[in-house]
Structure formats: structure tokens, C-alpha cells
Design a protein around this motif. Structure first.
Motif, short mmCIF file in Angstrom:
data_model
loop_
_atom_site.label_atom_id
_atom_site.label_comp_id
_atom_site.label_asym_id
_atom_site.label_seq_id
_atom_site.Cartn_x
_atom_site.Cartn_y
_atom_site.Cartn_z
N LEU A 1 0.85 -1.18 0.00
CA LEU A 1 0.00 0.00 0.00
C LEU A 1 0.89 1.23 0.00
CD1 LEU A 1 -2.67 -1.03 2.66
CD2 LEU A 1 -2.90 -1.07 0.18
N LEU B 1 -8.99 3.12 2.18
CA LEU B 1 -9.59 1.78 2.09
C LEU B 1 -10.94 1.73 2.80
CD1 LEU B 1 -6.43 -0.41 2.69
CD2 LEU B 1 -7.87 -0.46 0.64
N HIS C 1 -9.51 4.13 -2.08
CA HIS C 1 -8.13 3.77 -2.43
C HIS C 1 -8.03 3.56 -3.94
CE1 HIS C 1 -4.26 1.78 -2.57
NE2 HIS C 1 -4.04 2.29 -1.37
N HIS D 1 -6.80 -0.60 -4.37
CA HIS D 1 -7.21 -1.72 -3.52
C HIS D 1 -8.58 -1.45 -2.91
CE1 HIS D 1 -3.23 -2.93 -4.26
NE2 HIS D 1 -2.72 -2.92 -3.07
N ALA D 2 -9.22 -2.53 -2.50
CA ALA D 2 -10.51 -2.44 -1.82
C ALA D 2 -10.55 -3.46 -0.70
CB ALA D 2 -11.65 -2.68 -2.79
N LEU D 3 -11.28 -3.14 0.34
CA LEU D 3 -11.50 -4.10 1.42
C LEU D 3 -12.67 -5.00 1.03
CD1 LEU D 3 -11.23 -1.82 4.57
CD2 LEU D 3 -9.54 -3.41 3.70
#
Length: 90
Positions: free
Chosen positions: A9, A76, A81, A84-86
Motif C-alpha cells: 500500500l 480503504l 483507495h 485496492h478495496a476491502l
């Protein structure tokens, strides 16, 4: 077990303006953002809640800044973001 590529990250510390823009884009008040990230919130002099820490992080004149990895987590958690993703584990 298979090996996987480590998640990175890489995120530099945001400027005060970038942090404020991200908070506003998430639709959060300073107090809501502070609570989300675990920063202290206290009673303000005018009766409402405030976060002096978050105020300082968004201040162009304060030398304090949010660390890059913390900003990445904020992005996130708020779905902002860039790469990326949760997701929930199933």
C-alpha cells in the motif's frame, strides 16, 4: 499452500488539502472521520463535538501530518483507495 504476492500500500503522507478532500468525498465530518480512525474526539467550547487532532491534520499551517499508511487505511475504509478495496472474507 500457495505463495502469494505481498500486498503493498505504497502511499505517501497526504497534504492537508488532500486529506480534507478525501474526507469530504467520503461524506464525513471531521468528527466522523476522527472516530473512524480512532483519533480523540472531545466536547467543543460551543457545545458540539470536535477533534482537535483531525483539525490539525487538515490545517495548512500545522506541521502535523497523517502518516501515509494511515491515510491508505482511511482511503480503504471509505472506498477511495486508487488500487485496492476491502472485502469480507468468506
Amino acid at each position: 499452500m500457495t505463495s502469494s504476492t505481498p500486498l503493498t500500500l505504497d502511499m505517501p503522507a497526504p497534504t492537508a488539502g488532500e486529506l480534507k478532500a478525501a474526507r469530504i468525498a467520503a461524506g464525513l465530518s471531521q468528527v466522523q472521520a476522527a472516530e473512524l480512525m480512532g483519533y480523540p474526539v472531545q466536547q467543543g467550547s460551543r457545545g458540539g463535538l470536535q477533534s482537535r487532532t483531525w483539525q490539525a491534520l487538515e490545517s495548512e499551517t500545522d506541521e502535523r501530518t497523517m502518516q501515509g499508511p494511515v491515510f491508505a487505511m482511511f482511503l480503504l475504509l471509505t472506498g477511495q483507495h486508487p488500487t485496492h478495496a476491502l472485502v469480507n472474507k468468506t
